[in-house]
Design an enzyme around this catalytic site. Structure first.
Site, PDB file in Angstrom:
ATOM      1  N   HIS A 265      13.222  -9.967   0.642  1.00 53.25           N
ATOM      2  CA  HIS A 265      14.552  -9.328   0.631  1.00 53.25           C
ATOM      3  C   HIS A 265      15.339  -9.841  -0.577  1.00 53.25           C
ATOM      4  CE1 HIS A 265      18.091  -7.387   2.026  1.00 53.25           C
ATOM      5  NE2 HIS A 265      18.440  -8.158   3.044  1.00 53.25           N
ATOM      6  N   HIS A 306       9.727  -0.839  -1.847  1.00 51.30           N
ATOM      7  CA  HIS A 306      10.965  -0.825  -1.058  1.00 51.30           C
ATOM      8  C   HIS A 306      10.688  -0.076   0.239  1.00 51.30           C
ATOM      9  CE1 HIS A 306      15.177  -0.223   0.047  1.00 51.30           C
ATOM     10  NE2 HIS A 306      15.445  -1.172  -0.827  1.00 51.30           N
ATOM     11  N   ASP A 363      15.826  -5.694  -7.668  1.00 50.51           N
ATOM     12  CA  ASP A 363      15.614  -7.092  -8.069  1.00 50.51           C
ATOM     13  C   ASP A 363      14.770  -7.240  -9.328  1.00 50.51           C
ATOM     14  OD1 ASP A 363      15.480  -7.394  -4.653  1.00 50.51           O
ATOM     15  OD2 ASP A 363      16.950  -8.454  -5.865  1.00 50.51           O
TER      16      ASP A 363
HETATM   17  C1  SDX Z   1      15.658  -5.772  -1.312  1.00 48.65           C
HETATM   18  O1  SDX Z   1      16.169  -2.863   2.635  1.00 48.65           O
HETATM   19  C2  SDX Z   1      16.894  -2.933   1.593  1.00 48.65           C
HETATM   20  O2  SDX Z   1      17.689  -2.056   1.326  1.00 48.65           O
HETATM   21  C3  SDX Z   1      16.723  -4.193   0.766  1.00 48.65           C
HETATM   22  C4  SDX Z   1      17.482  -4.228  -0.561  1.00 48.65           C
HETATM   23  C5  SDX Z   1      18.981  -4.301  -0.339  1.00 48.65           C
HETATM   24  O3  SDX Z   1      19.730  -3.954  -1.283  1.00 48.65           O
HETATM   25  O4  SDX Z   1      19.401  -4.794   0.719  1.00 48.65           O
HETATM   26  O5  SDX Z   1      17.179  -3.065  -1.320  1.00 48.65           O
HETATM   27  C6  SDX Z   1      17.113  -5.461  -1.378  1.00 48.65           C
HETATM   28  O6  SDX Z   1      15.256  -6.517  -0.445  1.00 48.65           O
HETATM   29  C7  SDX Z   1      14.712  -5.091  -2.269  1.00 48.65           C
HETATM   30  C8  SDX Z   1      13.211  -5.464  -1.995  1.00 48.65           C
HETATM   31  C9  SDX Z   1      12.954  -6.815  -2.689  1.00 48.65           C
HETATM   32  N1  SDX Z   1      11.626  -7.323  -2.314  1.00 48.65           N
HETATM   33  C10 SDX Z   1      10.613  -7.410  -3.208  1.00 48.65           C
HETATM   34  O7  SDX Z   1      10.675  -6.965  -4.360  1.00 48.65           O
HETATM   35  C11 SDX Z   1       9.374  -8.111  -2.664  1.00 48.65           C
HETATM   36  C12 SDX Z   1       8.118  -7.295  -3.001  1.00 48.65           C
HETATM   37  N2  SDX Z   1       8.140  -6.046  -2.207  1.00 48.65           N
HETATM   38  C13 SDX Z   1       7.369  -6.053  -0.975  1.00 48.65           C
HETATM   39  O8  SDX Z   1       7.461  -7.263  -0.274  1.00 48.65           O
HETATM   40  C14 SDX Z   1       7.629  -4.778  -0.147  1.00 48.65           C
HETATM   41  O9  SDX Z   1       7.576  -3.716  -1.008  1.00 48.65           O
HETATM   42  C15 SDX Z   1       8.881  -4.657   0.683  1.00 48.65           C
HETATM   43  C16 SDX Z   1       9.063  -5.805   1.621  1.00 48.65           C
HETATM   44  C17 SDX Z   1      10.080  -4.549  -0.200  1.00 48.65           C
HETATM   45  C18 SDX Z   1       8.777  -3.378   1.493  1.00 48.65           C
HETATM   46  O10 SDX Z   1       7.724  -3.550   2.377  1.00 48.65           O
HETATM   47  P1  SDX Z   1       7.341  -2.423   3.457  1.00 48.65           P
HETATM   48  O11 SDX Z   1       8.288  -1.292   3.431  1.00 48.65           O
HETATM   49  O12 SDX Z   1       7.093  -3.092   4.770  1.00 48.65           O
HETATM   50  O13 SDX Z   1       6.015  -1.822   2.871  1.00 48.65           O
HETATM   51  P2  SDX Z   1       4.601  -2.375   3.187  1.00 48.65           P
HETATM   52  O14 SDX Z   1       4.578  -3.875   3.065  1.00 48.65           O
HETATM   53  O15 SDX Z   1       4.147  -1.750   4.449  1.00 48.65           O
HETATM   54  O16 SDX Z   1       3.793  -1.794   1.928  1.00 48.65           O
HETATM   55  C19 SDX Z   1       3.073  -0.593   1.995  1.00 48.65           C
HETATM   56  C20 SDX Z   1       1.834  -0.847   1.137  1.00 48.65           C
HETATM   57  C21 SDX Z   1       0.993  -2.042   1.627  1.00 48.65           C
HETATM   58  O17 SDX Z   1      -0.344  -1.816   1.183  1.00 48.65           O
HETATM   59  P3  SDX Z   1      -1.427  -1.181   2.256  1.00 48.65           P
HETATM   60  O18 SDX Z   1      -1.412  -2.099   3.476  1.00 48.65           O
HETATM   61  O19 SDX Z   1      -0.931   0.198   2.571  1.00 48.65           O
HETATM   62  O20 SDX Z   1      -2.744  -1.185   1.516  1.00 48.65           O
HETATM   63  O21 SDX Z   1       2.241  -1.184  -0.206  1.00 48.65           O
HETATM   64  C22 SDX Z   1       1.804  -2.502  -0.509  1.00 48.65           C
HETATM   65  C23 SDX Z   1       1.533  -3.199   0.819  1.00 48.65           C
HETATM   66  O22 SDX Z   1       0.576  -4.235   0.646  1.00 48.65           O
HETATM   67  N3  SDX Z   1       2.898  -3.143  -1.224  1.00 48.65           N
HETATM   68  C24 SDX Z   1       2.743  -3.886  -2.322  1.00 48.65           C
HETATM   69  C25 SDX Z   1       4.033  -4.255  -2.701  1.00 48.65           C
HETATM   70  N4  SDX Z   1       4.937  -3.739  -1.838  1.00 48.65           N
HETATM   71  C26 SDX Z   1       4.209  -3.059  -0.920  1.00 48.65           C
HETATM   72  N5  SDX Z   1       1.635  -4.270  -3.002  1.00 48.65           N
HETATM   73  C27 SDX Z   1       1.860  -5.043  -4.098  1.00 48.65           C
HETATM   74  N6  SDX Z   1       3.068  -5.441  -4.535  1.00 48.65           N
HETATM   75  C28 SDX Z   1       4.183  -5.065  -3.859  1.00 48.65           C
HETATM   76  N7  SDX Z   1       5.393  -5.451  -4.285  1.00 48.65           N
END
Ligand code: SDX
Length: 423
Positions: A265, A306, A363
């Site tokens: 997050h 996201h 971010d």
């Molecule tokens: C913020 O919610 C908000 O609005 C938050 C925010 C706000 O203003 O409040 O926008 C601020 O928190 C932005 C997000 C910052 N976080 C990061 O940058 C961390 C990296 N991102 C990931 O951790 C992830 O993308 C999340 C947590 C942001 C979202 O995760 P989800 O929606 O639960 O998606 P998921 O984990 O189910 O991903 C779907 C697929 C998966 O692969 P498969 O299982 O389908 O094979 O996408 C992959 C994930 O492994 N994936 C990534 C990835 N993000 C998702 N793979 C590599 N790198 C990534 N960053």
């Protein structure tokens, strides 16, 4: 509100009618509260398809990459507004007139000082405590100074609590930084703007005059504005859940700070810079892209992906434009920016990221700008918390100013059924 209904046929053949509610825009919702009577819960880990509340504050369209605060686009606000005006918009629901803005800015300015006893609170923190750890504690401690004067049934008391939180978070944030570098705390100055005052409290010292650069002040204000609110994200939902128990707003914001800290997050901005430094050079990017794609490797590309945006995060676009402007204005070259841009280019052309609709989020570029204006990496998420406080407290206000119920989700229980204690 229901004009349409969904029909659910259960295994028994019984049909349940579930009302469908329509918002002013975005997906309709199916009211499933009637399921309990039929002996069912809904099941939605991570709340992927759950609307936990009705709200009028912020609207996000993840497919179109749209972000509106009270109907105004983030692009328009970033270009034409400023952080305190956006705070007014989020809390009161409308843009202020010139005089309303002046009164609001004065109210915030006159709440920036803290009770002197709170300064001693920092003596208990080790000098290398993470600033977010200090923020969780210090903001929660604000309750101790206002708890007995807060009647949260009063609209005016809630408004004063919001003014105090918006005003005091920058002062507390700067104190966390000063404590970590062993410098004296700087008192806020009422002759400076919100963002200039924060920079002054961060980088000024009693030994000499500190003049805030207008370019840095503008960059700081834009960073605050872009992070102000974002619908029902994890930390905002935490604040709402804490508030639903009747906890005071200072304690609720402290809970929001704790939730924001996670690298999935708000902690991602700090994690992006650490990742770019770990990548170290453009030649190493392919290795890290493969790590991010490897299902057995926990490494994720920080700043990518996201829960809602399956297109570019509109804030990331504005942030990237600001990044270019700030680095040019400050004549700063940051090799990490080149790595970030190449990383973005490669990832956006890779099938793994395209199939999963993973784009840069807010971010991804913010850390580069924060570094350019000399904010240390460990303070990045603190900056996010300072900015998001107005969003948290506006959602708290929206909930507590109307009838509400304590938030209490249920579960799918798969543990042991009742068994006798062994003789
Ligand atoms: C913020 O919610 C908000 O609005 C938050 C925010 C706000 O203003 O409040 O926008 C601020 O928190 C932005 C997000 C910052 N976080 C990061 O940058 C961390 C990296 N991102 C990931 O951790 C992830 O993308 C999340 C947590 C942001 C979202 O995760 P989800 O929606 O639960 O998606 P998921 O984990 O189910 O991903 C779907 C697929 C998966 O692969 P498969 O299982 O389908 O094979 O996408 C992959 C994930 O492994 N994936 C990534 C990835 N993000 C998702 N793979 C590599 N790198 C990534 N960053």
């Amino acid at each position: 509100m229901a004009e349409k209904n969904a029909l659910l046929t259960l295994p028994t053949g019984e049909t349940i009618t579930l009302p469908i509610y329509q918002g002013s825009t975005g997906p309709d919702v199916i009211d499933v509260s009637g399921l309990l009577k039929a002996g069912y819960f809904t099941y939605d880990p991570g709340f992927m398809s759950t609307a936990a509340t009705e709200s009028k504050i912020t609207y996000i369209d993840g497919d179109q990459g749209i972000l509106l605060h009270r109907g105004y686009s983030i692009e328009d606000l970033a270009e034409k507004s400023d952080y305190l005006e956006t705070c007014y918009l989020l809390w009161y629901g409308q843009l202020p007139s010139k005089s309303e803005k002046e009164i609001f800015v004065q109210a915030i300015t006159r709440h920036t000082m803290l009770h002197e006893s709170l300064a001693h609170f920092f003596d208990g923190f080790h000098h290398n405590a993470h600033p977010m750890a200090m923020m969780c504690g210090a903001v929660g401690a604000l309750s101790a100074f206002y708890h007995d004067v807060m009647d949260m049934r009063s609209e005016r008391e809630r408004e004063i609590a919001a003014h105090r939180l918006i005003a005091k978070l920058p002062t507390l944030a700067a104190m966390c930084f000063k404590h970590s570098i062993g410098q004296p705390f700087m008192y806020p100055r009422n002759d400076l703007s919100y963002s200039a005052n924060f920079l002054y409290m961060m980088f000024g010292t009693p030994c000499e005059e500190y003049v805030v650069s207008p370019a840095v002040e503008r960059a700081m204000d834009r960073i605050f504005l872009l992070h102000a609110d974002h619908e029902q994200n994890a930390s905002t939902s935490t604040v709402r859940l804490a508030g639903s128990t009747g906890a005071n707003p200072f304690a609720c914001v402290s809970a929001g700070i704790a939730a924001l800290w996670g690298p999935a997050h708000g902690g991602a901005n700090e994690a992006v810079l650490i990742m770019l430094e770990e990548i170290g050079s453009i030649e190493n990017i392919p290795e890290f892209i493969e790590k991010a794609k490897d299902p057995n490797d926990p490494f994720k590309l920080m700043g990518f992906g996201h829960r809602v945006y399956k297109n570019f995060d509109p804030r990331a676009k504005v942030m990237k434009k600001s990044c270019d402007e700030v680095l040019a204005e400050l004549n700063v070259t940051d090799p990490r920016l080149r790595i970030a841009m190449e990383l973005e280019r490669i990832a956006l052309s890779d099938a793994y990221f395209i199939e999963r609709r993973l784009f840069p989020n807010v971010d991804f570029y913010s850390g580069i700008i924060l570094s350019a204006i000399r904010i240390p990496t460990s303070m990045f998420t603190v900056i996010f918390a300072v900015s998001r406080t107005v969003g948290w407290i506006s959602h708290w206000q929206e909930m507590v100013s109307s009838p509400y119920k304590i938030g209490r989700p249920r579960q799918l229980y798969t543990g042991e059924t009742e068994r006798p204690y062994p003789d």
